[in-house]
Design an enzyme around this catalytic site. Sequence first.
Site, PDB file in Angstrom:
ATOM      1  N   GLU A   1       0.817  -1.212   0.000  1.00 47.72           N
ATOM      2  CA  GLU A   1       0.000   0.000   0.000  1.00 47.72           C
ATOM      3  C   GLU A   1       0.852   1.264   0.000  1.00 47.72           C
ATOM      4  O   GLU A   1       0.388   2.345  -0.347  1.00 47.72           O
ATOM      5  CB  GLU A   1      -0.954   0.013   1.214  1.00 47.72           C
TER       6      GLU A   1
ATOM      7  N   ASP B   1      17.609  20.211 -32.109  1.00 49.44           N
ATOM      8  CA  ASP B   1      17.998  21.167 -33.135  1.00 49.44           C
ATOM      9  C   ASP B   1      19.453  21.580 -32.900  1.00 49.44           C
ATOM     10  O   ASP B   1      20.036  21.281 -31.857  1.00 49.44           O
ATOM     11  CB  ASP B   1      17.069  22.384 -33.083  1.00 49.44           C
TER      12      ASP B   1
ATOM     13  N   ASP C   1      11.547  24.018 -29.815  1.00 45.13           N
ATOM     14  CA  ASP C   1      10.973  25.254 -29.277  1.00 45.13           C
ATOM     15  C   ASP C   1      10.161  26.027 -30.300  1.00 45.13           C
ATOM     16  O   ASP C   1       9.717  27.130 -30.036  1.00 45.13           O
ATOM     17  CB  ASP C   1      12.072  26.161 -28.714  1.00 45.13           C
TER      18      ASP C   1
ATOM     19  N   ASP D   1       6.843  22.453 -33.726  1.00 46.05           N
ATOM     20  CA  ASP D   1       7.519  21.322 -33.077  1.00 46.05           C
ATOM     21  C   ASP D   1       6.566  20.490 -32.221  1.00 46.05           C
ATOM     22  O   ASP D   1       6.968  19.454 -31.695  1.00 46.05           O
ATOM     23  CB  ASP D   1       8.679  21.815 -32.199  1.00 46.05           C
TER      24      ASP D   1
ATOM     25  N   ASN E   1       7.915 -13.350   4.213  1.00 44.30           N
ATOM     26  CA  ASN E   1       6.913 -13.410   5.275  1.00 44.30           C
ATOM     27  C   ASN E   1       5.784 -14.379   4.936  1.00 44.30           C
ATOM     28  O   ASN E   1       5.213 -15.033   5.813  1.00 44.30           O
ATOM     29  CB  ASN E   1       6.333 -12.018   5.519  1.00 44.30           C
TER      30      ASN E   1
ATOM     31  N   ASN F   1       3.854  -3.342  10.456  1.00 42.05           N
ATOM     32  CA  ASN F   1       3.674  -2.688   9.162  1.00 42.05           C
ATOM     33  C   ASN F   1       3.892  -1.183   9.264  1.00 42.05           C
ATOM     34  O   ASN F   1       4.520  -0.565   8.399  1.00 42.05           O
ATOM     35  CB  ASN F   1       2.263  -2.980   8.645  1.00 42.05           C
TER      36      ASN F   1
ATOM     37  N   ASP G   1       6.737   0.969   7.393  1.00 41.41           N
ATOM     38  CA  ASP G   1       6.382   2.092   6.526  1.00 41.41           C
ATOM     39  C   ASP G   1       7.150   3.350   6.912  1.00 41.41           C
ATOM     40  O   ASP G   1       7.632   4.097   6.044  1.00 41.41           O
ATOM     41  CB  ASP G   1       4.875   2.370   6.606  1.00 41.41           C
TER      42      ASP G   1
END
Length: 866
Positions: free
Chosen positions: A309, A351, A614, A618, A682, A707, A711
């Site tokens: 998550e 270019d 530019d 283009d 796990n 968890n 995190d």
Amino acid sequence: MNAREPGEVSGSHRDGAKDPANGELGPEEIWKEPTDRLLERLGTTPAGLDTAEVQSRLTTYGPNDAATVKRSPLWLQFLARFRNPLVIILLVASGLSAATGDIASFFIVVTIVTISMTLDFVQEVRAQNAVEALRRSVAVQATVRRNGASLSVPIDQLVPGDIVELIAGDLVPADSRLLESRDLFVNQALLTGEPYPAEKQASDAALGAENPAGASNAVFAGTSVISGTATIVICRTGGKTALGQLAASLAEKPPATDFAVGIQRFGMLIMRLTVLMVLFVLVVNISFHRPVLESLMFALALAVGLTPELLPMIVTVTLAQSAMELSKRKVIVKRLSAIHDLGAMNVLCTDKTGTLTEATIKLVRAIDGRGAESQRAYAYAYINSRFETGMKSPLDEAILAAHPFDMTGWRKIDEVPFDFERRRVSVLVEHDAKRRLIVKGAPEDLLRLSGRYEGADGEERPLDAETRRTFEATLDALGAQGFRALGIASGEVDMSHETAAIIDESDLIFSGFAVFLDPPKASAGATIQAMAAAGISVKVLTGDNELVTRHVFAEIGIPVTGVLTGDALTRLSDEALIGQLSGVNLFCRVNPQQKHQILLALKRLGHVVGFMGDGINDAPALHAADVGISVDSAADVARAAADLVLLEHDLSVVREGVVDGRSAVQNVSKYVLMGSSSNFGNMFSMAGAALFLPFLPMLPIQILLNNLLYDVSEIAIPFDRVDQEATARPVKWDVKLIERFMLVFGPVSSVFDFLTFYALLHLFGAGEALFQTGWFIESITTQVLVVFALRTRRRFFQSRPSGFLVAMALGSVAVAIVLPLLSVGRWFGFVAPPPLFFVYLIIVTAAYLALVEITKGFFYRSTAGR
């Protein structure tokens, strides 16, 4: 100032008037209705609206962006994160648990889930806000009349009734009626598919037009000004525009990049494995006659803990962090996923001007066809550039800046604007009761269109084959010396001529060449070599001729490996072009359509292609490229189409940006590699524990706490350092490599989990509480500390992590170790482990990290070259 008081436009509906911005009238009302009546109905005047009225209308009509998706308030966005079915079921199950008397567990579960969601939400919102601020800093602006003055505002802030001024290179910001115009030509290809510019005029005479796109007195959102000037009144904005009517197709997401597809595949893989494992554990626990509610809570907590998550947040924050770093290097990111494309890019098309040269173009002289100085050639070049209403090119600016020419008595009658097919611009002028068409453009084309030339004495002579060869030799000599040239020619017309047309550009009188110098950029050669060393080949796509560009290549020390000209491209099939691409690094005299063709061919070969552009035309190439790059000074259409906008026109800036792009992908990969290996490990461990333990290996709240701590430790990954060698080559997302990594390192993790199970049961005689506490500590310690081994392909002590990552990782481990020793640990079902357990923890963690290091060496050697 306005025809109505602020707010009266909305109120006018009560009187039966219809506002076209509300979509009550068909689009033809914009161009069928007389101008004065339209202005009255819109409640505006040519002087514009005032600030209060603009704010009122902006509230009524919303932002002028057909693709805008209205965001929910932040509190609703936060609550939306709880729509995860696993989280909902977990909270319901914990609520049932509270109903049976376990209120403490319910509050702990709710608190942990809320903290986890909040961390995720805050990080992602901050990242998105930072990127949005950067994107708005290079948003396309419009010149609008407000409060009686002209000012520049982002186009999404325009409202019906606004008076906007347009010049060449501007995007038309909304469906609008022309109030004033001069030599206005508009590219409507997005709406009509017609590649040639359409002429527009401010008039009520278009009342009989058959459809909006054919209306000569109206312009529409999504089109762009090729040449000329105009003043318009905004009639429809956002989703009410002709472009907005295509909202369904515009809202469709573009094809997902390799990066997005890889992230999705990884997430789905983990989800499938998690569901299978959770069902297995649930069935085993119920078959062993363990409490159903407790088993369900355990299985759901396990699912929440094993699903990735955090992955969306890690991706967003990592890419946003990279975007912030790129902004410090004067690169503004408009599309976050373009950072991955930048890191994966292995071909850059660009270019010549401003990339290989200094873009400080100077007019050095004007000469006739034989190389002698020519005042007539300079005068005609100056008159043409002065009267041209299109977007002034650097060559025009150089001509006008050279030295002034007395324009007394010269009057412009009409103009044929520049386009990339003709490669020239013509102006019809009057002087001394005579009219003349003065043409400036590609010298090869003007020589071809000329039948006569002006001699040194001012007399006109036939341009025979021998003289033509002499003039062509002069042009070649200029190119060989690195000079750029424009051809200058003219044609006499009678006084009855009121308009200029392409057909008039024939049998011209050749006057000579305007000669320019754009010095090569000293750093360009070294930058191209550095990009080649980083796995990026640079291909130059230019409108200049071959000799000029070869000279520039020689000056910067870059060999020309192959050349294709625009003329040669017209004779090649797509398959033949693909066959020649690998050996060509210079494309000369190519037009925008040919640039687009080259990019598509490169992509068909499997390259990840970047394009720097530019110019007005283009946009197709910028859209076709995997990553479109423009500059802040570019035309609106180019900046709008680009994914990245450079605040400094320098190839070295792109080279630095590539490194940041590769670093971002590497940091996302770190999280994915760690998540895949630890989650897969796990799964094995939980499945094994469920088969032989008479109790749950961890309580549901312990899994959720595990968890959360994991995190928190991973929040620092987007800010981690990346090894230099990891950014030395293009980085592409490799799902196969991730899957192999998971299958190798997951079982390594499980081996030490099973070893801990044995130690806890047979060495420490653990009961339920001690077993759960011991495995919680060992699990979080190994799962978090392995980041230092897996974050690099080097030995872990040879790669320096960021201080933030070290602090978050060690902090999470410290909390996991200390918490069972405190009284608050009892809330989570922990007991204090015996002192010898911590000795065991040090030994098993060191052994685990050592085995990971050994396995890592074998793994990367076996996958060398991937």
